[in-house]
Design a protein around this motif. Structure first.
Motif, PDB file in Angstrom:
ATOM      1  N   ILE A   1       0.857  -1.195   0.000  1.00  0.00           N
ATOM      2  CA  ILE A   1       0.000   0.000   0.000  1.00  0.00           C
ATOM      3  C   ILE A   1       0.896   1.248   0.000  1.00  0.00           C
ATOM      4  O   ILE A   1       1.728   1.399   0.888  1.00  0.00           O
ATOM      5  N   PRO A   2       0.699   2.144  -0.969  1.00  0.00           N
ATOM      6  CA  PRO A   2       1.554   3.339  -1.037  1.00  0.00           C
ATOM      7  C   PRO A   2       1.386   4.225   0.204  1.00  0.00           C
ATOM      8  O   PRO A   2       0.306   4.273   0.802  1.00  0.00           O
ATOM      9  N   VAL A   3       2.458   4.892   0.594  1.00  0.00           N
ATOM     10  CA  VAL A   3       2.364   5.833   1.711  1.00  0.00           C
ATOM     11  C   VAL A   3       2.113   7.236   1.167  1.00  0.00           C
ATOM     12  O   VAL A   3       2.336   7.503  -0.018  1.00  0.00           O
ATOM     13  N   ASP A   4       1.647   8.116   2.045  1.00  0.00           N
ATOM     14  CA  ASP A   4       1.377   9.491   1.622  1.00  0.00           C
ATOM     15  C   ASP A   4       2.667  10.149   1.117  1.00  0.00           C
ATOM     16  O   ASP A   4       3.751   9.772   1.536  1.00  0.00           O
ATOM     17  N   PRO A   5       2.518  11.175   0.293  1.00  0.00           N
ATOM     18  CA  PRO A   5       3.716  11.879  -0.181  1.00  0.00           C
ATOM     19  C   PRO A   5       4.516  12.430   1.006  1.00  0.00           C
ATOM     20  O   PRO A   5       3.945  12.922   1.976  1.00  0.00           O
ATOM     21  N   PHE A   6       5.823  12.301   0.917  1.00  0.00           N
ATOM     22  CA  PHE A   6       6.661  12.738   2.048  1.00  0.00           C
ATOM     23  C   PHE A   6       7.966  13.338   1.555  1.00  0.00           C
ATOM     24  O   PHE A   6       8.366  13.131   0.405  1.00  0.00           O
ATOM     25  N   GLU A   7       8.592  14.073   2.476  1.00  0.00           N
ATOM     26  CA  GLU A   7       9.970  14.498   2.269  1.00  0.00           C
ATOM     27  C   GLU A   7      10.752  14.043   3.483  1.00  0.00           C
ATOM     28  O   GLU A   7      10.409  14.382   4.611  1.00  0.00           O
ATOM     29  N   LEU A   8      11.768  13.241   3.230  1.00  0.00           N
ATOM     30  CA  LEU A   8      12.593  12.716   4.310  1.00  0.00           C
ATOM     31  C   LEU A   8      13.940  13.424   4.261  1.00  0.00           C
ATOM     32  O   LEU A   8      14.653  13.328   3.258  1.00  0.00           O
ATOM     33  N   VAL A   9      14.248  14.161   5.310  1.00  0.00           N
ATOM     34  CA  VAL A   9      15.518  14.892   5.358  1.00  0.00           C
ATOM     35  C   VAL A   9      16.479  14.069   6.211  1.00  0.00           C
ATOM     36  O   VAL A   9      16.237  13.863   7.400  1.00  0.00           O
ATOM     37  N   VAL A  10      17.527  13.573   5.580  1.00  0.00           N
ATOM     38  CA  VAL A  10      18.455  12.702   6.307  1.00  0.00           C
ATOM     39  C   VAL A  10      19.706  13.488   6.685  1.00  0.00           C
ATOM     40  O   VAL A  10      20.555  13.779   5.834  1.00  0.00           O
ATOM     41  N   PHE A  11      19.811  13.856   7.960  1.00  0.00           N
ATOM     42  CA  PHE A  11      21.061  14.451   8.448  1.00  0.00           C
ATOM     43  C   PHE A  11      22.066  13.313   8.610  1.00  0.00           C
ATOM     44  O   PHE A  11      21.716  12.254   9.111  1.00  0.00           O
ATOM     45  N   GLY A  12      23.302  13.542   8.214  1.00  0.00           N
ATOM     46  CA  GLY A  12      24.255  12.421   8.150  1.00  0.00           C
ATOM     47  C   GLY A  12      23.990  11.633   6.876  1.00  0.00           C
ATOM     48  O   GLY A  12      24.250  10.441   6.811  1.00  0.00           O
ATOM     49  N   GLY A  13      23.468  12.318   5.865  1.00  0.00           N
ATOM     50  CA  GLY A  13      23.035  11.670   4.627  1.00  0.00           C
ATOM     51  C   GLY A  13      24.172  11.058   3.825  1.00  0.00           C
ATOM     52  O   GLY A  13      23.928  10.215   2.957  1.00  0.00           O
ATOM     53  N   THR A  14      25.412  11.469   4.105  1.00  0.00           N
ATOM     54  CA  THR A  14      26.549  10.886   3.376  1.00  0.00           C
ATOM     55  C   THR A  14      27.327   9.937   4.295  1.00  0.00           C
ATOM     56  O   THR A  14      28.457   9.583   4.012  1.00  0.00           O
ATOM     57  N   GLY A  15      26.709   9.532   5.386  1.00  0.00           N
ATOM     58  CA  GLY A  15      27.390   8.654   6.352  1.00  0.00           C
ATOM     59  C   GLY A  15      27.133   7.187   6.045  1.00  0.00           C
ATOM     60  O   GLY A  15      26.369   6.818   5.148  1.00  0.00           O
ATOM     61  N   ASP A  16      27.769   6.365   6.856  1.00  0.00           N
ATOM     62  CA  ASP A  16      27.726   4.915   6.656  1.00  0.00           C
ATOM     63  C   ASP A  16      26.300   4.357   6.743  1.00  0.00           C
ATOM     64  O   ASP A  16      25.874   3.567   5.911  1.00  0.00           O
ATOM     65  N   LEU A  17      25.551   4.784   7.758  1.00  0.00           N
ATOM     66  CA  LEU A  17      24.185   4.253   7.936  1.00  0.00           C
ATOM     67  C   LEU A  17      23.315   4.596   6.719  1.00  0.00           C
ATOM     68  O   LEU A  17      22.533   3.789   6.230  1.00  0.00           O
ATOM     69  N   SER A 107       1.688  21.942   2.891  1.00  0.00           N
ATOM     70  CA  SER A 107       1.751  21.512   4.292  1.00  0.00           C
ATOM     71  C   SER A 107       1.181  20.104   4.498  1.00  0.00           C
ATOM     72  O   SER A 107       1.247  19.567   5.590  1.00  0.00           O
ATOM     73  N   ASP A 108       0.585  19.527   3.433  1.00  0.00           N
ATOM     74  CA  ASP A 108       0.083  18.159   3.568  1.00  0.00           C
ATOM     75  C   ASP A 108       1.186  17.111   3.504  1.00  0.00           C
ATOM     76  O   ASP A 108       0.981  15.965   3.873  1.00  0.00           O
ATOM     77  N   PHE A 109       2.345  17.524   2.993  1.00  0.00           N
ATOM     78  CA  PHE A 109       3.460  16.587   2.904  1.00  0.00           C
ATOM     79  C   PHE A 109       3.883  16.148   4.288  1.00  0.00           C
ATOM     80  O   PHE A 109       4.009  16.961   5.204  1.00  0.00           O
ATOM     81  N   VAL A 110       4.129  14.855   4.455  1.00  0.00           N
ATOM     82  CA  VAL A 110       4.767  14.404   5.690  1.00  0.00           C
ATOM     83  C   VAL A 110       6.230  14.851   5.604  1.00  0.00           C
ATOM     84  O   VAL A 110       6.893  14.625   4.593  1.00  0.00           O
ATOM     85  N   ARG A 111       6.698  15.503   6.654  1.00  0.00           N
ATOM     86  CA  ARG A 111       8.093  15.929   6.659  1.00  0.00           C
ATOM     87  C   ARG A 111       8.808  15.222   7.796  1.00  0.00           C
ATOM     88  O   ARG A 111       8.458  15.407   8.965  1.00  0.00           O
ATOM     89  N   ALA A 112       9.772  14.380   7.458  1.00  0.00           N
ATOM     90  CA  ALA A 112      10.456  13.613   8.514  1.00  0.00           C
ATOM     91  C   ALA A 112      11.946  13.963   8.501  1.00  0.00           C
ATOM     92  O   ALA A 112      12.562  14.052   7.431  1.00  0.00           O
ATOM     93  N   PHE A 113      12.479  14.173   9.698  1.00  0.00           N
ATOM     94  CA  PHE A 113      13.914  14.424   9.835  1.00  0.00           C
ATOM     95  C   PHE A 113      14.546  13.170  10.418  1.00  0.00           C
ATOM     96  O   PHE A 113      14.142  12.728  11.501  1.00  0.00           O
ATOM     97  N   TYR A 114      15.493  12.610   9.724  1.00  0.00           N
ATOM     98  CA  TYR A 114      16.170  11.409  10.216  1.00  0.00           C
ATOM     99  C   TYR A 114      17.556  11.834  10.672  1.00  0.00           C
ATOM    100  O   TYR A 114      18.348  12.316   9.871  1.00  0.00           O
ATOM    101  N   LEU A 115      17.859  11.644  11.965  1.00  0.00           N
ATOM    102  CA  LEU A 115      19.145  12.118  12.470  1.00  0.00           C
ATOM    103  C   LEU A 115      20.134  10.956  12.575  1.00  0.00           C
ATOM    104  O   LEU A 115      20.258  10.301  13.610  1.00  0.00           O
ATOM    105  N   ALA A 116      20.820  10.704  11.469  1.00  0.00           N
ATOM    106  CA  ALA A 116      21.823   9.625  11.441  1.00  0.00           C
ATOM    107  C   ALA A 116      23.191  10.252  11.723  1.00  0.00           C
ATOM    108  O   ALA A 116      24.113  10.179  10.921  1.00  0.00           O
ATOM    109  N   VAL A 117      23.264  10.903  12.875  1.00  0.00           N
ATOM    110  CA  VAL A 117      24.473  11.671  13.232  1.00  0.00           C
ATOM    111  C   VAL A 117      24.838  11.354  14.672  1.00  0.00           C
ATOM    112  O   VAL A 117      24.072  10.713  15.399  1.00  0.00           O
ATOM    113  N   ASN A 118      25.987  11.883  15.087  1.00  0.00           N
ATOM    114  CA  ASN A 118      26.388  11.755  16.482  1.00  0.00           C
ATOM    115  C   ASN A 118      25.296  12.351  17.393  1.00  0.00           C
ATOM    116  O   ASN A 118      24.808  13.446  17.137  1.00  0.00           O
ATOM    117  N   PRO A 119      24.920  11.628  18.447  1.00  0.00           N
ATOM    118  CA  PRO A 119      23.821  12.105  19.302  1.00  0.00           C
ATOM    119  C   PRO A 119      24.032  13.500  19.885  1.00  0.00           C
ATOM    120  O   PRO A 119      23.068  14.189  20.213  1.00  0.00           O
TER     121      PRO A 119
END
Ligand code: BG6
Length: 486
Positions: A1-17, A107-119
């Motif tokens: 089932i497709p998910v709603d349109p989203f923008e996922l912002v990945v901090f640490g986007g060029t890291g190993d994870l 504003s209907d877009f789901v906006r998620a911030f993924y923090l793949a960085v040092n805590p």
């Protein structure tokens, strides 16, 4: 089932994870048609990198980390259209306006911030997102472990993130909860009538949870040496597994119903401190030895030859003080550079009260339910069966054997695929709530401080073995043995 349109912002986007797990997982979901419309992944880091360079790096990562059978050039190119890159200083103000400009105004877009960085950056990044007006009602934030290195530092991290996001917007990832076989624990327990009546101290003798790795610290020595096996694996993954085995049936799969039950288990763990530490814990550190690939170095050499008190192995005897589990030990062990990579949960049932076959009840092996989390995912229920033949009543211990690979044709999706889609869907059932993290640290802290006060070195074990002999003694003292398959 497709998910709603989203923008996922990945901090640490060029890291190993990001390269190893997140981008391959998103690629798979895109390929499966679950990511639709204008959804995008915006990778962020401090580095100056062109969009093209990032897309090339993403293509390389997919080629490296996704099996050839699970990718096709057309699918890769289509996915690359969804990814883009922006340089942002998570600790300062540079780049945030560029990021904001790239985000949709819808504003209907789901906006998620993924923090793949040092805590240490969790707080500053959340504050930055708030300060620059990036947080919408549909925003959420995903944070990776380690959440702190003890109870006090976890508070600091949770306060900093909580200053910007409400608890319901915070997704604390424990990737073990996304593993198919771990989710299956709930199916096994609560979708079958067979086990639940036996799932208690009256019928279960003990439980074993093993998460063994054959790899060493793999260039992560900087982080690992400040953590150790107890913080890296037990505080989160293994305690979560223990919770799923031990919790009462939640009312439903509703996130808070499940998490309330897990929390009760964590709160019922019997404290381990100076009174019982020697009986209940064993710490080890790998020495040189052999792994499948040949000779390997000692831990101390992998962290630049310095001596360290960090444990790369831990075995624990945990007890849960409640009606269901009183007197049933949960033996837990995890380590690096062990004999093989295997994660499994063993439910050891009590022996029969009396044997009618001669030889006493002890001559009959008690039933075991073995839940293999990885690899060779499956469930085996070990039973006594008559060995066929005219030679009399000879009994044999054999498994009813369900292998995931043989039973299901589909590819076994990576844990991150499920968890990332759950973030977008807004389903936090498989994520840790703040009070769970706090309660887990509440049990771990006294173990850490007692070890520290003792000042002992962890026991050395040869790489490629099952850890220090003291971990065998820990369970054998109780007249039991670690499960080993013949
Ligand atoms: C991570 C730990 O959380 O889990 C690593 O930090 C460990 O040290 C890894 O190797 C194990 O995960 P998996 O999915 O390979 O069992």
């Amino acid at each position: 089932i497709p998910v709603d349109p989203f923008e996922l912002v990945v901090f640490g986007g060029t890291g190993d994870l990001s390269y190893r797990k997140l981008l391959p997982a998103l690629f798979q979901r895109d390929r499966a048609g679950q990511i639709v419309g204008p959804s995008r992944i915006l990778a962020v880091s401090r580095r100056d990198l062109s969009e093209d360079a990032f897309r090339n790096a993403t293509r390389d990562a997919i080629e490296r980390f996704v099996a050839p059978a699970d990718r096709d050039p057309g699918g890769v190119e289509a996915f690359l259209k969804r990814v883009c890159y922006t340089a942002v200083d998570g600790n300062g103000d540079a780049g945030w306006t560029d990021l904001k400009d790239k985000l949709s105004k819808d504003s209907d877009f789901v906006r998620a911030f993924y923090l793949a960085v040092n805590p240490e950056l969790f707080g500053p990044i959340c504050a930055g997102a708030g300060r620059h007006g990036l947080i919408t009602d549909e925003s959420r934030v995903v944070i990776e472990k380690p959440i702190g290195k003890d109870f006090a530092t976890a508070q600091t991290v949770n306060e900093a993130v909580g200053a910007v996001f409400d608890e319901h917007q915070i997704y604390r990832i424990d990737h073990y909860l996304g593993k198919e076989t771990v989710q299956n624990l709930m199916a096994l327990r609560f979708a079958n009538a067979l086990f639940e009546p036996l799932w208690n101290a009256a019928h279960i003798d003990h439980v074993q949870i093993t998460v063994a790795e054959s790899i060493g610290v793999e260039g992560r020595g900087g982080y690992y040496d400040t953590a150790g096996a107890l913080r890296d694996m037990v505080q989160n993954h293994i305690l979560q597994l223990l919770c799923l085995v031990a919790m009462e049936a939640p009312m439903s799969m509703d996130a808070d119903a499940v998490r309330d039950e897990k929390l009760k288990v964590l709160k019922a763990l019997v404290p381990i401190d100076s009174h019982n530490i020697d009986r209940m814990t064993v710490r080890g550190q790998y020495a040189a030895g052999a792994s499948a690939g040949g000779a390997v170095n000692a831990y101390a050499d992998e962290i630049k030859g310095e001596s360290s008190t960090t444990e790369t192995f831990v075995a624990l005897k945990a007890e849960i003080a409640n009606w269901r589990w009183a007197g049933v030990p949960f033996y837990l062990r995890t380590g690096k550079r062990l004999a093989e990579r295997v994660s499994e949960i063993v439910i050891a049932f009590r022996p029969i009260p009396h044997s009618i076959f001669g030889g006493g009840a002890g001559s009959i092996v008690a039933n075991h339910l073995v839940i293999r989390l990885q690899p060779d995912e499956g469930v085996k229920l070990w039973l006594m069966i008559k060995d066929p033949g005219p030679g009399g009543m000879r009994l044999k211990h054999v498994p009813l054997d369900m292998s995931f690979a043989q039973t299901f044709a589909a590819r076994n999706p990576d844990a991150y695929e499920r968890l990332l889609m759950d973030v977008i869907r807004g389903n936090p059932t498989l994520f840790m709530r703040r009070d769970e993290v706090d309660a887990a640290w509440g049990w771990i802290d006294p173990i850490l401080s007692t070890w520290r006060a003792g000042g002992d070195m962890p026991k050395s074990y040869t790489s490629g073995t099952w850890g220090p002999s003291a971990s065998v003694a820990l369970i054998e003292r109780d007249g039991r043995t670690w499960h080993e398959e013949a």
